[in-house]
Write an enzyme that holds these catalytic residues in place. Structure first.
Site, PDB file in Angstrom:
ATOM      1  N   ARG A 225       0.842  -1.189   0.000  1.00  0.00           N
ATOM      2  CA  ARG A 225       0.000   0.000   0.000  1.00  0.00           C
ATOM      3  C   ARG A 225       0.882   1.245   0.000  1.00  0.00           C
ATOM      4  NH1 ARG A 225      -3.483  -2.711  -1.608  1.00  0.00           N
ATOM      5  NH2 ARG A 225      -5.503  -3.158  -0.688  1.00  0.00           N
ATOM      6  N   HIS A 273      -0.615   0.122  -9.780  1.00  0.00           N
ATOM      7  CA  HIS A 273      -1.392  -0.774  -8.895  1.00  0.00           C
ATOM      8  C   HIS A 273      -1.948  -1.977  -9.680  1.00  0.00           C
ATOM      9  CE1 HIS A 273      -3.839  -0.920  -4.908  1.00  0.00           C
ATOM     10  NE2 HIS A 273      -3.632  -2.153  -5.376  1.00  0.00           N
TER      11      HIS A 273
HETATM   12  P1  NDP Z   1      -1.960 -11.635   4.940  1.00  0.00           P
HETATM   13  O1  NDP Z   1      -2.912 -11.094   5.938  1.00  0.00           O
HETATM   14  O2  NDP Z   1      -2.131 -13.037   4.467  1.00  0.00           O
HETATM   15  O3  NDP Z   1      -0.464 -11.509   5.482  1.00  0.00           O
HETATM   16  C1  NDP Z   1      -0.012 -10.394   6.137  1.00  0.00           C
HETATM   17  C2  NDP Z   1       1.384 -10.656   6.657  1.00  0.00           C
HETATM   18  O4  NDP Z   1       1.888  -9.450   7.240  1.00  0.00           O
HETATM   19  C3  NDP Z   1       1.405 -11.722   7.762  1.00  0.00           C
HETATM   20  O5  NDP Z   1       2.566 -12.512   7.673  1.00  0.00           O
HETATM   21  C4  NDP Z   1       1.440 -10.870   9.035  1.00  0.00           C
HETATM   22  O6  NDP Z   1       2.045 -11.490  10.151  1.00  0.00           O
HETATM   23  C5  NDP Z   1       2.300  -9.718   8.574  1.00  0.00           C
HETATM   24  N1  NDP Z   1       2.090  -8.542   9.430  1.00  0.00           N
HETATM   25  C6  NDP Z   1       0.955  -7.858   9.654  1.00  0.00           C
HETATM   26  N2  NDP Z   1       1.164  -6.866  10.543  1.00  0.00           N
HETATM   27  C7  NDP Z   1       2.463  -6.943  10.888  1.00  0.00           C
HETATM   28  C8  NDP Z   1       3.274  -6.222  11.776  1.00  0.00           C
HETATM   29  N3  NDP Z   1       2.796  -5.204  12.504  1.00  0.00           N
HETATM   30  N4  NDP Z   1       4.569  -6.594  11.918  1.00  0.00           N
HETATM   31  C9  NDP Z   1       5.066  -7.640  11.210  1.00  0.00           C
HETATM   32  N5  NDP Z   1       4.342  -8.377  10.336  1.00  0.00           N
HETATM   33  C10 NDP Z   1       3.059  -8.025  10.187  1.00  0.00           C
HETATM   34  O7  NDP Z   1      -1.998 -10.625   3.690  1.00  0.00           O
HETATM   35  P2  NDP Z   1      -1.740 -10.948   2.147  1.00  0.00           P
HETATM   36  O8  NDP Z   1      -0.428 -11.623   2.033  1.00  0.00           O
HETATM   37  O9  NDP Z   1      -2.911 -11.628   1.555  1.00  0.00           O
HETATM   38  O10 NDP Z   1      -1.691  -9.473   1.519  1.00  0.00           O
HETATM   39  C11 NDP Z   1      -0.763  -8.506   1.966  1.00  0.00           C
HETATM   40  C12 NDP Z   1      -1.126  -7.143   1.400  1.00  0.00           C
HETATM   41  O11 NDP Z   1      -0.777  -7.057   0.011  1.00  0.00           O
HETATM   42  C13 NDP Z   1      -2.602  -6.784   1.393  1.00  0.00           C
HETATM   43  O12 NDP Z   1      -3.024  -6.347   2.665  1.00  0.00           O
HETATM   44  C14 NDP Z   1      -2.674  -5.680   0.369  1.00  0.00           C
HETATM   45  O13 NDP Z   1      -2.514  -4.411   0.971  1.00  0.00           O
HETATM   46  C15 NDP Z   1      -1.473  -5.952  -0.544  1.00  0.00           C
HETATM   47  N6  NDP Z   1      -1.910  -6.310  -1.912  1.00  0.00           N
HETATM   48  C16 NDP Z   1      -1.503  -5.526  -2.961  1.00  0.00           C
HETATM   49  C17 NDP Z   1      -1.851  -5.865  -4.236  1.00  0.00           C
HETATM   50  C18 NDP Z   1      -1.367  -5.070  -5.391  1.00  0.00           C
HETATM   51  O14 NDP Z   1      -1.808  -5.299  -6.515  1.00  0.00           O
HETATM   52  N7  NDP Z   1      -0.447  -4.157  -5.209  1.00  0.00           N
HETATM   53  C19 NDP Z   1      -2.674  -7.038  -4.527  1.00  0.00           C
HETATM   54  C20 NDP Z   1      -3.044  -7.801  -3.361  1.00  0.00           C
HETATM   55  C21 NDP Z   1      -2.666  -7.426  -2.100  1.00  0.00           C
HETATM   56  P3  NDP Z   1       1.395 -12.817  10.810  1.00  0.00           P
HETATM   57  O15 NDP Z   1       1.670 -13.921   9.789  1.00  0.00           O
HETATM   58  O16 NDP Z   1       2.153 -13.006  12.051  1.00  0.00           O
HETATM   59  O17 NDP Z   1      -0.062 -12.542  10.972  1.00  0.00           O
HETATM   60  C1  OXD Z   2      -5.749  -5.969  -3.038  1.00  0.00           C
HETATM   61  C2  OXD Z   2      -5.244  -5.079  -4.088  1.00  0.00           C
HETATM   62  O1  OXD Z   2      -5.651  -5.648  -1.864  1.00  0.00           O
HETATM   63  O2  OXD Z   2      -5.493  -5.357  -5.285  1.00  0.00           O
HETATM   64  O3  OXD Z   2      -6.253  -7.054  -3.403  1.00  0.00           O
HETATM   65  O4  OXD Z   2      -4.576  -4.093  -3.794  1.00  0.00           O
END
Ligand code: NDP
Ligand code: OXD
Length: 310
Positions: A225, A273
């Site tokens: 993000r 994006h």
């Molecule tokens: P998940 O919820 O599956 O994974 C999030 C990860 O981040 C977990 O490993 C979590 O830790 C870790 N995390 C969260 N908060 C913290 C913190 N404070 N400190 C350390 N680690 C932390 O999310 P996804 O993998 O599905 O997606 C990640 C992000 O990717 C989405 O939220 C979205 O914003 C972005 N995205 C962007 C896209 C794009 O096109 N640019 C497309 C899709 C997604 P833990 O495992 O311990 O819970």
């Molecule tokens: C998502 C994205 O969060 O596309 O899926 O950014």
């Protein structure tokens, strides 16, 4: 059973077709023109709905997010306190892994340098070529997306580490967690990939303090993000030579304003994006699966924990 589809960015017709193919009895309505009576809506499938819309649906039972990230939904102070299911689906995961591998390889193999030399008509080789196993890649976030990307990078022989909130085990990947795990993780990272959810804890995490902990010459890839990144701090770190480059897919303001310095910065690669896009043909199973679970009285999966913010 009526489901309201709300998105100005996704192809509504694809979703209507895919949902109807699997659940012909589901009454799929497309916001805004096709919404009908708000009191008839049971479920919402949404990406960036206007604030207040979901709160105006009195019979709403579950909100399905069209995106993996739910920060925009949670930013609506009127969001009803209902189960919120985030998007976890193979197309999104595979698309993100392709994007991460593409841009890690691009920096690893000095593609931006050779592209600039081509533009200058310059035939000039590099005398030293790093191997992937000599390049340390660090992934912030080891969730659905980060863990898949980590495994794919590992398969390409990169030296991969990941950082998460709670401890994780991933074969062949060095894992770090929590505040105390961040400094050692950063100190060993040549190419940093951000795949964190946007929460109060992770907002502005990509700042001057974090960049200073990366080795000189490191590269940053942000596909999570825009609000993870302090843009001025990135520009300072690039211009001072501490960071060698950045690939950015997400921005504080999208579309990125025409006058933004990222557009023309020689060390910045921009994509609009598109790192991974939720598409109906691969993602419909997740929504249909959720609706079937509800009908069978089973618990939903991929529920957002509102306290954690993801
Ligand atoms: P998940 O919820 O599956 O994974 C999030 C990860 O981040 C977990 O490993 C979590 O830790 C870790 N995390 C969260 N908060 C913290 C913190 N404070 N400190 C350390 N680690 C932390 O999310 P996804 O993998 O599905 O997606 C990640 C992000 O990717 C989405 O939220 C979205 O914003 C972005 N995205 C962007 C896209 C794009 O096109 N640019 C497309 C899709 C997604 P833990 O495992 O311990 O819970
Ligand atoms: C998502 C994205 O969060 O596309 O899926 O950014």
């Amino acid at each position: 059973m009526a489901l309201l589809f709300v998105s100005a960015h996704d192809h509504a017709a694809d979703w209507v077709n895919e949902l109807n193919a699997q659940l012909p009895e589901l009454d799929v309505r497309v916001w805004p023109e096709g919404m009908g009576d708000p009191a008839e809506i049971d479920y919402a499938l949404a990406w960036k709905p206007p604030a207040g819309l979901l709160a105006s649906l009195p019979k709403l039972k579950v909100i399905f997010s069209l995106g993996a990230g739910v920060d925009a939904l949670l930013a609506d102070p009127t969001l009803p306190d209902l189960p919120l299911v985030r998007m976890v689906e193979p197309g999104l995961t595979e698309g993100m892994t392709e994007y991460v591998c593409l841009h890690v390889l691009r920096w690893h193999r000095d593609a931006p340098l050779f592209e600039a030399r081509q533009r200058a008509g310059e035939w000039k080789q590099l005398t030293h070529q790093h191997l992937a196993r000599e390049r340390k890649v660090g992934i912030l976030g080891l969730g659905a997306l980060g863990s898949d990307a980590a495994q794919a990078l590992k398969a390409l022989r990169f030296d991969v580490a990941g950082w998460s909130r709670s401890p994780k085990h991933l074969d062949g990947v060095a894992t770090y967690h929590g505040a105390e795990g961040l400094a050692p993780f950063l100190a060993r990272t040549d190419i940093l990939v951000c795949l964190l959810p946007l929460t109060p804890d992770t907002e502005n995490i990509l700042d001057s303090g974090l960049f200073a902990q990366l080795p000189r010459g490191a590269v940053v890839i942000n596909a999570a993000r825009g609000r993870h990144l302090v843009e001025e701090d990135l520009l300072t770190a690039l211009d001072s030579g501490h960071l060698a480059g950045a690939t950015l897919d997400v921005f504080r303001t999208e579309p990125l304003p025409a006058e933004h310095p990222f557009w023309t910065h020689p060390k910045v690669t921009i994509t609009p994006h598109v790192a991974a896009i939720t598409q109906a043909r691969t993602a419909v199973e997740q929504v249909v699966g959720g609706l079937r679970r509800l009908a069978a009285g089973q618990p939903l999966i991929n529920l957002v924990d509102r306290k954690r913010g993801y």
